[in-house]
Design an enzyme around this catalytic site. Structure first.
Site, PDB file in Angstrom:
ATOM      1  N   CYS A  50       0.814  -1.261   0.006  1.00 27.94           N
ATOM      2  CA  CYS A  50      -0.082   0.033  -0.122  1.00 27.94           C
ATOM      3  C   CYS A  50       0.777   1.315  -0.059  1.00 27.94           C
ATOM      4  O   CYS A  50       0.389   2.369  -0.318  1.00 27.94           O
ATOM      5  CB  CYS A  50      -0.955  -0.138   1.239  1.00 27.94           C
ATOM      6  SG  CYS A  50       0.159  -0.043   2.818  1.00 27.94           S
ATOM      7  N   ASN A  51       2.165   1.103   0.549  1.00 25.80           N
ATOM      8  CA  ASN A  51       2.958   2.329   0.553  1.00 25.80           C
ATOM      9  C   ASN A  51       3.880   2.245  -0.526  1.00 25.80           C
ATOM     10  O   ASN A  51       4.911   3.400  -0.563  1.00 25.80           O
ATOM     11  CB  ASN A  51       3.513   2.414   1.990  1.00 25.80           C
ATOM     12  CG  ASN A  51       2.404   2.990   2.826  1.00 25.80           C
ATOM     13  OD1 ASN A  51       1.885   4.086   2.483  1.00 25.80           O
ATOM     14  ND2 ASN A  51       2.604   2.711   4.097  1.00 25.80           N
ATOM     15  N   GLY A 115       5.825  -4.379  11.345  1.00 30.04           N
ATOM     16  CA  GLY A 115       6.051  -5.862  10.797  1.00 30.04           C
ATOM     17  C   GLY A 115       5.626  -6.249   9.319  1.00 30.04           C
ATOM     18  O   GLY A 115       6.395  -7.185   8.931  1.00 30.04           O
ATOM     19  N   GLY A 200      -9.428  -9.196   6.057  1.00 30.02           N
ATOM     20  CA  GLY A 200      -7.985  -9.817   6.180  1.00 30.02           C
ATOM     21  C   GLY A 200      -7.223  -9.450   7.039  1.00 30.02           C
ATOM     22  O   GLY A 200      -7.612  -9.188   8.077  1.00 30.02           O
ATOM     23  N   ARG A 201      -5.969  -9.485   6.681  1.00 28.57           N
ATOM     24  CA  ARG A 201      -4.738  -9.196   7.753  1.00 28.57           C
ATOM     25  C   ARG A 201      -5.047  -7.909   8.351  1.00 28.57           C
ATOM     26  O   ARG A 201      -4.715  -7.865   9.569  1.00 28.57           O
ATOM     27  CB  ARG A 201      -3.380  -9.435   6.934  1.00 28.57           C
ATOM     28  CG  ARG A 201      -2.786 -10.843   6.796  1.00 28.57           C
ATOM     29  CD  ARG A 201      -2.084 -10.670   5.607  1.00 28.57           C
ATOM     30  NE  ARG A 201      -2.435 -10.141   4.398  1.00 28.57           N
ATOM     31  CZ  ARG A 201      -2.199 -10.794   3.056  1.00 28.57           C
ATOM     32  NH1 ARG A 201      -1.278 -11.696   3.103  1.00 28.57           N
ATOM     33  NH2 ARG A 201      -2.755 -10.271   2.100  1.00 28.57           N
ATOM     34  N   SER A 203      -7.529  -5.912   8.706  1.00 34.44           N
ATOM     35  CA  SER A 203      -8.618  -6.200   9.485  1.00 34.44           C
ATOM     36  C   SER A 203      -8.374  -6.649  10.852  1.00 34.44           C
ATOM     37  O   SER A 203      -8.975  -6.353  11.891  1.00 34.44           O
ATOM     38  CB  SER A 203     -10.040  -6.636   8.824  1.00 34.44           C
ATOM     39  OG  SER A 203     -10.211  -5.840   7.575  1.00 34.44           O
TER      40      SER A 203
END
Ligand SMILES: NC(=O)c1ccc[n+]([C@@H]2O[C@H](COP(=O)([O-])OP(=O)(O)OC[C@H]3O[C@@H](n4cnc5c(N)ncnc54)[C@H](OP(=O)(O)O)[C@@H]3O)[C@@H](O)[C@H]2O)c1
EC number: 1.2.1.70
Length: 436
Positions: A50-51, A115, A200-201, A203
């Site tokens: 996302c980044n 992480g 997902g992860r 959330s």
């Protein structure tokens, strides 16, 4: 051959540009194949989060290789060169290696030391291997980056404190709620009617932090109900109401705080949807999806306060000071790992000479063995012949061991080149063929 990285990140591009370059796992193979099809590109792997979108590559020529990757990014994003170029960075050789080590350690992340980036670097390695776009150089580099990321987290306190984009998102909600009450601090979310869209992860991490910050219950929406139910089962102490994504309108009408973290390619909430709803008076939306789950036009809707992943800067900068000191400790590990990789890279210069030396000795061994075996005649059994052959190979390997180790040992370039010249001269090794 040159190692390079070309890409953009939260440091160089806003989310509306980043989301155009995002490469989901389903289309990764096609992108890798397109890049491998370029005559400049020898090895390649893509880090898409996302980044950041970063393309690590081994190219024939640094400028031409970097230009080929930039062209790919232009075509992939559909952005004009003048709109994309200002956001792109590129690093070459030692700077590219040092950058990757920082990224894997979480030092280049929006939330320092988070992480998830390490899992994303591992995913880049897995996809590069599965789609066979990497060779020995990137394999070595990326595998070492993963172990560096692990090392930094085990040898420093960088990874402690469960930091993530999700924890920052929850803190942003606390901060904004506090500010709306005239307090510039993080406040409890106990009074809020909270929903999380996506299971997902990210959330999962949202639920963890919401629980830790005193949230009294959560409505959890997901496209696949079963996944929402399975996630909620992992939070027995947090009341979670699971719903299908079909209930999104109900959620937006009744909740006061909604987090979105789905991997949808297009927005799932926009101004048109919100204006047609009978909503409670105020709704705060926090979207950590990239591409964004919430369209930018929602900002125009009265009674809506919307934030995307770039707005997390506001909370992140409040927390970073203490982590900066730990980050400085991590730099020592990164410098060492970068140096180790570059020493290995330099040692590759000796490989062609070592291969020719080995081939030359092997030719002598095979010829002399053949002569000896023919002199032995039929009295020797197959087993005895094998023993003699193994003996000849053992002698060659023992003789080669020390010079090969010396030639590949860390040393200044002129010294290695001098040693290689001596070996080539003494053993009359043919000059290497230039690669076209
Ligand atoms: N992983 C990170 O470190 C990180 C950090 C910051 C932001 N993000 C962003 O957060 C978002 C979620 O990431 P994640 O790692 O949690 O992903 P994930 O574990 O792969 O979960 C994806 C979630 O999105 C849902 N989804 C996928 N396509 C959808 C669609 N077309 N419509 C509605 N729901 C859809 C999935 O629903 P089903 O269960 O029905 O498939 C699932 O709940 C992404 O946009 C990502 O870029 C990720």
């Amino acid at each position: 051959m040159h190692i390079a990285v070309v890409g953009l990140s939260h440091r160089t591009a806003p989310v509306e540009i980043r989301e155009k370059l995002s490469i989901p796992e389903q289309t990764m193979e096609t992108s890798l194949q397109t890049l491998r099809g370029d005559e400049q590109v020898l090895e390649v792997s893509i880090l898409s989060t996302c980044n950041r979108l970063e393309i690590y590559t081994l190219v024939r020529h640094p400028e031409r290789g970097i230009s080929a990757i930039s062209d790919f990014l232009g075509k992939h994003s559909g952005l004009a060169k003048e709109d994309l170029s200002p956001h792109l960075f590129n690093y070459h050789h030692d700077e590219a290696v040092a950058h990757l080590m920082r990224v894997a350690a979480g030092l280049d992340s929006l939330v320092l030391g988070e992480g998830q980036i390490l899992s994303q670097v591992k995913k880049m390695v897995r996809l590069g291997q599965e789609h066979k776009s990497m060779g020995p150089i990137l394999n070595r580099l990326l595998t070492q980056a993963v172990s560096t990321g692990k090392r930094v987290r085990s040898e420093t306190n960088l990874g402690t404190g469960a930091v993530s984009i999700s924890s920052a998102a929850v803190e942003l909600a606390q901060l904004k709620l506090g500010q709306s009450r005239g307090e510039d601090q993080l406040v409890s979310l106990e009074s809020e009617l909270v929903a999380v869209v996506g299971a997902g992860r990210m959330s999962r991490l949202l639920l963890q932090h919401l629980q830790a910050k005193g949230c009294s219950g959560v409505m959890l929406l997901n496209r696949t109900m079963q996944r929402a139910e399975s996630l909620s089962a992992d939070f027995p102490d947090l009341p979670v109401e699971c719903r299908s994504l079909d209930d999104l309108n109900h959620c937006l009408s009744t909740c006061s705080l909604v987090f979105t973290s789905t991997a949808a390619d297009d927005p799932i909430v926009d101004a048109a949807l919100l204006t047609q709803l009978k909503r409670r008076s105020f709704l705060r939306l926090i979207d950590i999806g990239v591409p964004r789950n919430i369209a930018s036009d929602v900002a125009e809707v009265p009674g809506i306060e919307a934030h995307d992943v770039d707005d997390l800067h506001e909370v992140v900068s409040r927390n970073q000071e203490a982590r900066q000191q730990i980050a400085r400790e991590a730099e020592v590990v990164l410098q060492e790992e970068t140096r180790l990789f570059l020493e290995w890279w330099d040692s590759l210069e000796a490989v062609p000479t070592i291969n020719r030396l080995r081939a030359s000795l092997e030719a002598i061994r095979a010829e002399e063995l053949q002569k000896a075996l023919s002199r032995m005649g039929p009295d020797f059994s197959a087993r005895e012949r094998k023993v003699v052959e193994a003996l000849s190979k053992g002698i060659i390997n023992k003789i080669l061991h020390t010079p090969v180790t010396q030639l590949r040992a860390p040393q200044a370039r002129p010294e290695r080149q001098e040693a290689l010249r001596v070996v080539e001269c003494l053993f009359e090794l043919d000059a290497p063929q230039e690669d076209g």
